[in-house]
Each structure stands twice: as C-alpha cells, then as structure tokens.
Design an enzyme around this catalytic site. Structure first.
Site, PDB file in Angstrom:
ATOM      1  N   CYS A 194      34.325  54.578  61.375  1.00 29.76           N
ATOM      2  CA  CYS A 194      33.935  55.890  60.852  1.00 29.76           C
ATOM      3  C   CYS A 194      34.576  57.002  61.659  1.00 29.76           C
ATOM      4  O   CYS A 194      34.876  58.067  61.143  1.00 29.76           O
ATOM      5  CB  CYS A 194      32.426  56.062  60.919  1.00 29.76           C
ATOM      6  N   ASN A 211      28.443  49.590  68.801  1.00 28.74           N
ATOM      7  CA  ASN A 211      29.570  49.155  67.978  1.00 28.74           C
ATOM      8  C   ASN A 211      30.928  49.387  68.633  1.00 28.74           C
ATOM      9  O   ASN A 211      31.912  48.798  68.214  1.00 28.74           O
ATOM     10  CB  ASN A 211      29.537  49.855  66.613  1.00 28.74           C
ATOM     11  N   GLY A 270      23.672  49.240  56.175  1.00 24.29           N
ATOM     12  CA  GLY A 270      23.159  49.759  57.440  1.00 24.29           C
ATOM     13  C   GLY A 270      22.913  51.260  57.407  1.00 24.29           C
ATOM     14  O   GLY A 270      21.937  51.759  57.963  1.00 24.29           O
TER      15      GLY A 270
HETATM   16  N1  PLP Z   1      25.146  50.987  62.444  1.00 25.37           N
HETATM   17  C1  PLP Z   1      26.127  50.438  63.195  1.00 25.37           C
HETATM   18  C2  PLP Z   1      25.872  50.160  64.635  1.00 25.37           C
HETATM   19  C3  PLP Z   1      27.365  50.137  62.620  1.00 25.37           C
HETATM   20  O1  PLP Z   1      28.330  49.610  63.376  1.00 25.37           O
HETATM   21  C4  PLP Z   1      27.560  50.429  61.245  1.00 25.37           C
HETATM   22  C5  PLP Z   1      28.880  50.165  60.611  1.00 25.37           C
HETATM   23  O2  PLP Z   1      29.922  50.405  61.196  1.00 25.37           O
HETATM   24  C6  PLP Z   1      26.501  50.983  60.506  1.00 25.37           C
HETATM   25  C7  PLP Z   1      25.311  51.248  61.149  1.00 25.37           C
HETATM   26  C8  PLP Z   1      26.640  51.292  59.057  1.00 25.37           C
HETATM   27  O3  PLP Z   1      26.503  50.129  58.284  1.00 25.37           O
HETATM   28  P1  PLP Z   1      27.079  50.076  56.787  1.00 25.37           P
HETATM   29  O4  PLP Z   1      28.557  49.964  56.905  1.00 25.37           O
HETATM   30  O5  PLP Z   1      26.450  48.832  56.208  1.00 25.37           O
HETATM   31  O6  PLP Z   1      26.618  51.298  56.093  1.00 25.37           O
END
Ligand code: PLP
Length: 397
Positions: free
Chosen positions: A338, A162, A81
C-alpha cells in the site's frame, strides 16, 4: 483479456513479496471451482441450491475457526483485512453511541487499514493515542497501559508487523486490557499461517484475518468477535452472518479461505523450520557478502515472523533497487504494497527511530512455503550484483 505473460517468463521469476500477497494454492482453486459450476446457490435461500451453498459456507467457517482455536459462532466473514480492521474500530465506537471524545489506543506501526481509519475517526471527533515502537520494532505493553483512560473504548495492536515481521506482545497487552476492562483488537493479517494464532492463548476480543496472505483468494477475510464484545454492524442490509455482516455470501471465496486455513495449519511447522531456516540463511549471506547491510527489527528475542526480512543497505535507494531487481526477475518491495509507489518513507521504520537515509535504503524480502532454496540462491546472486552496480553508479553520479 489481454494478459500476455508467457508461462516460461513467469516461471523464471522469483517472487519474494509474499507479504503483499501469495500465490493461490492449487488445492484452494480445486475447492473454489465447483462453487462457480455447482454450488452457485445463494447461501441464504431455503431450497436445495441454497442449502448446498450453506454447507460450503459452514465447512469454510469451521476451517477458519480451527486455525484460530475459535468458536465458529465468533467468526464473521468480511471482504478482507481492511474491512475487518475498519469494522473493529468504527463498530466499537458506534456500539458505544458514537460520541465525540471517545478514546482509542493504537500504535504508530499499524497497517494503513488501521491508521487511516483512526485519522478518519479523529476527524469525526474521536481521540486517538498512537503508541510508538522501540528500535527493535516492538511496542511496549507498559506504554499501552499508561495510555488507557476512563473513556478508552478499544485498544488495537497488530500481532505482527507487515514490514519488519516483528511480533508484538499481544498476550501481555491482552492481560492489561482485561484487567483494565478495555477490549483488545489484533490485526493478525500477517501472522496467520506463519506462526500459531490462537485467540484463547492470545486473549484477544477481536482479530482480523485475510485469506490472500496465506495462499487463499483475495477479497475475503474474517473478523473474530469474542462473544459479549460490543460491536455495531458496519455493513447493513440483509441478515447474513447472523445479522452481523450484511451482503450475499461470497461462497467461492469462503470455500477457498476455509481450505487455505486448513493448509496453513498443516504447514506451520514447515514455516517455522524450512522457511525460517531459508530466511535466516539469506540474512547471514547478505550480512557476510554485502557491506553496509543491517537487519531491521528485533532478532535477539527471536520475535519475528519466519518469512520476512527487512534489510537496510548503506548508499542505496530502496526504490531504485526494487526496479533494478524487477528487471532481473526478482520481486521484492520497499515496505508494504500500500505504501510502495508513494515514495513516502516507511512510517514503520521511521517510528522505530531509524535515520531517513537508513529508511530510504531498506528492502523487504518476504518468503512463503512455495519459496525454494534455489530461488533464494539465485536471488542472492542477483541482489549482490544489483547493489554493487547501483552503488557504483551512485559513486560516479
Ligand atoms: N493488515 C495488515 C497487517 C496487512 O498487511 C494488510 C495487507 O497488506 C491488511 C491489513 C489489509 O488486508 P486486505 O488486503 O485483505 O484488505
């Protein structure tokens, strides 16, 4: 390798942090394993080993495209992502010449994969408008429309948040974007596999997905790129992915992603009904049994993912509760993976206008199709006891 958690200890643990990542489905592991032992060729090689690996990649792409109702040619594999989000923004800018003053619109509640990228782009000369969310966690499409300028190159709005699970009005925003001739990117990392995500129904031009959020492997995602969307390559090198994303194909991860997507499509009704029902029951129980609790994020419209619950508790330090619950074998978080550990207050709840003490007292519970009723019952018992204990210590302290 020094991993020493016993099976018994793991099985006693209750995992309610599925928005951070999910357990890989056994059927996903089953399709990945032969990719290491048999289909280990380079998918770009012409010989039989290569053709074998290519077949795996093609099947996987079909599985992911079917989940999204997309043309397979518009689905490009990435490392996840974060890369897909980065690519949509930088790629749109570079495709337009990368000139200073180019304008982008996003929201204050995006994942750091978008927000930190926007900050880096601002430092490089781009102009960014950050649209806020209302108290229910929803972005107003009119505010997006008002932010559009002649120089706007891209609008990027997440499909579902998220931290709160609140679903954003992507279809309405897409109508505005199309009418005003601006492409729209949606980060659907949290919504895919939880609710239907169909690129035609949503009307998006680009969309990010990540396999590990719905029982697939980590380190693999896609960027959906509608035919005709102007986007420069982000990873340059070989001519993989029809010259759009260089790098030797991660065949095992792609195979796992394809299977995870097929399974996600099969389990959508279960997510809406059983998992959504469990989540609602959990919330009702919390509101009835624990004083000073409130659910964050819109609920009167029903516009939330079925698996996320963000709850603020009065007189509670969220981080302390995460640690106390962990000691009792219940895994939850205060916000996104994160952000946790940083002790910074949630930028999402802050953008919704919640008071700092309400933000500090928030916990995110996130379920998956593997979550059972008895796990929720046990977690609720432990939660009640932990909150009671922490509040008592606070009164005494
Ligand atoms: N976008 C959203 C809304 C997410 O929740 C996350 C992961 O927590 C990401 C992007 C990032 O994805 P990835 O962990 O595959 O890099």
């Amino acid at each position: 390798m020094g991993i020493c958690y016993s099976k018994a200890a793991m099985s006693e643990r209750i995992y309610l942090d599925n928005s951070a990542t999910t357990q890989v489905d056994e059927r996903v592991i089953e399709v990945m394993t032969p990719c290491f032992r048999q289909h280990y060729g380079n998918a770009s090689s012409v010989h039989l080993f290569g053709q074998d690996a290519r077949r795996v990649v093609d099947d996987a792409r079909r599985g992911v495209a079917a989940l999204l109702g997309a043309d397979t040619r518009d689905v490009v594999f990435t490392s996840g992502g974060t890369e897909s989000d980065n690519w949509s923004l930088w790629g749109a800018w570079r495709a337009a010449g990368g000139r200073p003053g180019a304008h982008f619109i996003t929201t204050r509640i995006e994942h750091p994969a978008i927000l930190t990228t926007c900050k880096a782009m601002e430092a490089a000369g781009a102009e960014i408008t950050y649209v806020s969310a209302d108290a229910s966690g929803r972005v107003n499409p009119m505010a997006i429309e008002e932010a559009i300028r002649d120089t706007t190159l891209l609008i990027s709005v997440m499909h579902a948040n998220n931290e709160t699970g609140v679903i954003q009005p992507i279809r309405e925003i897409a109508e505005i974007a199309r009418r005003r001739g601006v492409p729209l990117h949606a980060d659907a990392v949290q919504s895919a596999g939880k609710i239907p995500v169909n690129v035609e129904e949503l009307g998006v031009d680009m969309l990010s997905l990540s396999a590990h959020k719905f029982h697939g492997p980590k380190g693999i995602g896609i960027l959906y790129i509608r035919k005709g969307t102007k986007l420069a390559s982000y990873m340059t090198g070989g001519s993989q992915e029809r010259k759009r994303r260089a790098g030797t194909e991660n065949v095992p991860a792609m195979a796992g992603f394809g299977m995870a997507a097929i399974l996600a499509a099969e389990h959508l009704t279960e997510m809406a009904e059983r998992v959504g029902g469990l989540r609602d029951r959990m919330e009702r129980h919390i509101l009835a049994k624990i004083g000073g609790a409130r659910i964050n994020g819109s609920d009167e419209t029903g516009a939330r993912l079925p698996n996320i619950s963000n709850v603020s508790f009065d007189r509670l330090e969220g981080e302390a509760a995460v640690i106390a619950l962990d000691l009792e074998n219940v895994a939850v978080s205060t916000g996104s993976a994160c952000a946790s550990g940083s002790l910074d207050p949630s930028h999402v709840l802050t953008a919704m206008g919640l008071r700092p003490e309400v933000v500090q007292g928030s916990l995110r519970f996130s379920l998956s199709r593997l979550t059972t009723e008895s796990e929720i019952d046990r977690a609720l018992e432990i939660l009640e006891a932990v909150i009671e204990r922490l509040r008592r210590l606070r009164r005494q302290g």
